[in-house]
Design a protein around this motif. Structure first.
Motif, short mmCIF file in Angstrom:
data_model
loop_
_atom_site.label_atom_id
_atom_site.label_comp_id
_atom_site.label_asym_id
_atom_site.label_seq_id
_atom_site.Cartn_x
_atom_site.Cartn_y
_atom_site.Cartn_z
N ARG A 1 -6.78 3.71 0.36
CA ARG A 1 -6.94 4.04 1.36
C ARG A 1 -7.77 3.28 2.24
N SER A 2 -7.91 1.97 2.04
CA SER A 2 -8.16 -0.14 1.91
C SER A 2 -7.57 -1.28 0.97
N GLY A 3 -8.43 -2.36 1.42
CA GLY A 3 -7.96 -3.34 0.73
C GLY A 3 -9.24 -3.20 -0.47
N LEU A 4 -9.79 -3.48 0.23
CA LEU A 4 -11.27 -3.46 -1.16
C LEU A 4 -10.80 -2.59 -2.48
N GLN A 5 -10.39 -1.30 -2.52
CA GLN A 5 -9.84 -0.35 -3.15
C GLN A 5 -8.60 -0.91 -4.09
N ALA A 6 -7.98 -1.03 -3.47
CA ALA A 6 -6.34 -1.90 -3.88
C ALA A 6 -6.61 -3.04 -4.82
N LEU A 7 -7.51 -3.84 -4.44
CA LEU A 7 -8.19 -4.71 -5.51
C LEU A 7 -9.38 -4.77 -6.68
N GLU A 8 -9.82 -3.46 -6.65
CA GLU A 8 -10.24 -3.06 -7.58
C GLU A 8 -9.41 -2.33 -8.34
N ILE A 9 -8.31 -2.01 -8.12
CA ILE A 9 -7.61 -0.88 -9.13
C ILE A 9 -6.90 -2.40 -10.18
N PHE B 1 1.10 -1.41 -0.15
CA PHE B 1 -0.13 0.44 0.41
C PHE B 1 0.62 1.38 0.05
N LYS B 2 2.27 1.12 0.16
CA LYS B 2 3.07 2.47 0.06
C LYS B 2 3.09 3.09 -1.12
N THR B 3 3.50 4.21 -1.39
CA THR B 3 3.64 4.94 -2.44
C THR B 3 5.13 5.58 -2.46
N GLU B 4 5.64 5.31 -2.32
CA GLU B 4 7.19 5.85 -1.89
C GLU B 4 7.11 5.72 -3.08
N ALA B 5 9.11 6.84 -3.48
CA ALA B 5 9.19 7.02 -5.08
C ALA B 5 9.87 5.44 -4.83
N LEU B 6 10.33 5.25 -5.87
CA LEU B 6 11.34 3.47 -6.36
C LEU B 6 12.79 3.67 -6.25
N PRO B 7 13.93 3.61 -5.61
CA PRO B 7 13.66 2.11 -5.14
C PRO B 7 13.00 1.23 -4.60
N ILE B 8 12.27 0.13 -4.47
CA ILE B 8 12.09 -0.01 -3.12
C ILE B 8 13.02 -0.41 -1.99
N LEU C 1 -2.54 -11.62 -3.45
CA LEU C 1 -2.09 -11.40 -1.62
C LEU C 1 -2.95 -10.04 -1.06
N LEU C 2 -3.86 -9.54 -2.23
CA LEU C 2 -5.13 -8.23 -1.92
C LEU C 2 -6.13 -9.55 -0.98
N LYS C 3 -5.73 -10.10 -2.25
CA LYS C 3 -7.61 -10.79 -2.25
C LYS C 3 -7.64 -11.80 -0.31
N ILE C 4 -6.35 -12.64 -0.08
CA ILE C 4 -6.09 -12.44 0.73
C ILE C 4 -6.47 -11.18 2.14
N PHE C 5 -5.50 -9.79 2.21
CA PHE C 5 -5.91 -9.20 2.68
C PHE C 5 -7.26 -8.86 2.92
N CYS C 6 -8.43 -9.12 2.18
CA CYS C 6 -9.60 -8.71 2.40
C CYS C 6 -10.20 -9.46 2.69
N THR C 7 -9.74 -11.10 3.20
CA THR C 7 -10.23 -12.22 3.65
C THR C 7 -9.84 -12.26 5.15
N LEU C 8 -8.79 -11.43 5.71
CA LEU C 8 -8.44 -12.32 6.06
C LEU C 8 -9.10 -11.71 7.77
N PRO C 9 -9.06 -12.37 8.87
CA PRO C 9 -10.08 -12.22 9.83
C PRO C 9 -9.37 -11.21 10.65
N VAL C 10 -9.39 -9.71 11.19
CA VAL C 10 -9.44 -9.58 12.31
C VAL C 10 -9.15 -9.64 13.97
N SER C 11 -10.53 -10.35 14.24
CA SER C 11 -10.98 -11.20 15.36
C SER C 11 -11.56 -12.40 15.18
N THR C 12 -12.11 -13.13 16.19
CA THR C 12 -12.73 -13.65 15.95
C THR C 12 -14.49 -13.48 16.32
N ALA C 13 -14.23 -12.11 16.45
CA ALA C 13 -15.92 -12.04 17.34
C ALA C 13 -17.05 -11.99 15.85
#
Length: 215
Positions: A131-139, A81-88, A151-163
């Motif tokens: 701003r979010s994983g769903l926004q990144a997945l769309e583009i 999600f970082k937008t820093e200048a290259l190189p990484i 990786l973005l699909k995995i990120f969007c489906t990772l549970p933050v908690s067990t609630a």
């Protein structure tokens, strides 16, 4: 000190119900159960070693597993999600390497780093601030960035908690009660979805139309 407080609380509970707090018999030959060798014959020391300290160790290990390990994984996702200048930067490379190694059966270790360079270049050139994983997945185009997209699909489906899953089980207990034990799976799934997604408004006409179709 904590173990002593637990034993004192246990003594108060035992005294309130008229039970004498005792410890198990200890022997030097028994190895299949909690069998601490304590110099002084102290009930406080016995329960501190056999109950309190194992509980604290288990609690700490669960906290480490729940938060520390998840934190290490999410640090790898952060470099996407970082937008820093290259190189990484070297730190981002190391975090992304840990991430792709963790998901190595799904992520291609050979081309994933090159995809990360292309993805970061796209973010910098187009001035995209995610701003979010769903926004990144769309583009994120799956054809150009298959590993980043996965990786973005995995990120969007990772549970933050067990609630959320725990809430669904609590809902299931309320829906399928003793009097509704003969309920079939289709009806149970429908009622569970209605209970979980209360924000979805369903009109009376829709219910009548659905029942008419079933009949």
């Amino acid at each position: 000190m904590g173990g002593l407080m637990v034993v004192v609380s246990g003594k108060k509970i035992a005294d309130s119900v008229g039970i004498e707090l005792q410890k198990k018999r200890t022997t030097t030959k028994q190895t299949q159960r909690a069998n601490p060798i304590i110099q002084e014959n102290s009930i406080e020391q016995y329960y501190r070693i056999t109950v309190f300290l194992p509980y604290v160790d288990y609690f700490i290990s669960q906290l480490t597993e729940r938060f520390i390990n998840h934190k290490n994984i999410f640090e790898g996702f952060d470099c996407i999600f970082k937008t820093e200048a290259l190189p990484i930067k070297l730190k981002d490379r190391e975090e992304f390497t840990k991430l792709k190694d963790f998901y190595s059966p799904v992520i291609d270790p050979c081309s994933s780093l090159a995809e990360l360079n292309m993805w970061r270049t796209k973010l910098v050139i187009e001035h995209i601030v995610l701003r979010s994983g769903l926004q990144a997945l769309e583009i994120c185009d799956e054809e150009f960035y298959p590993n980043i997209n996965m990786l973005l699909k995995i990120f969007c489906t990772l549970p933050v908690s067990t609630a959320t899953p725990e809430r669904s089980f609590s809902c299931l207990k309320r829906i399928k009660s003793y009097l509704r034990n003969s309920m079939k799976e289709t009806r149970l799934n429908g009622l569970a979805m209605l209970s979980c997604h209360r924000e979805v408004k369903i009109t009376t006409d829709e219910v009548i139309d659905e029942l008419c179709f079933i009949l």
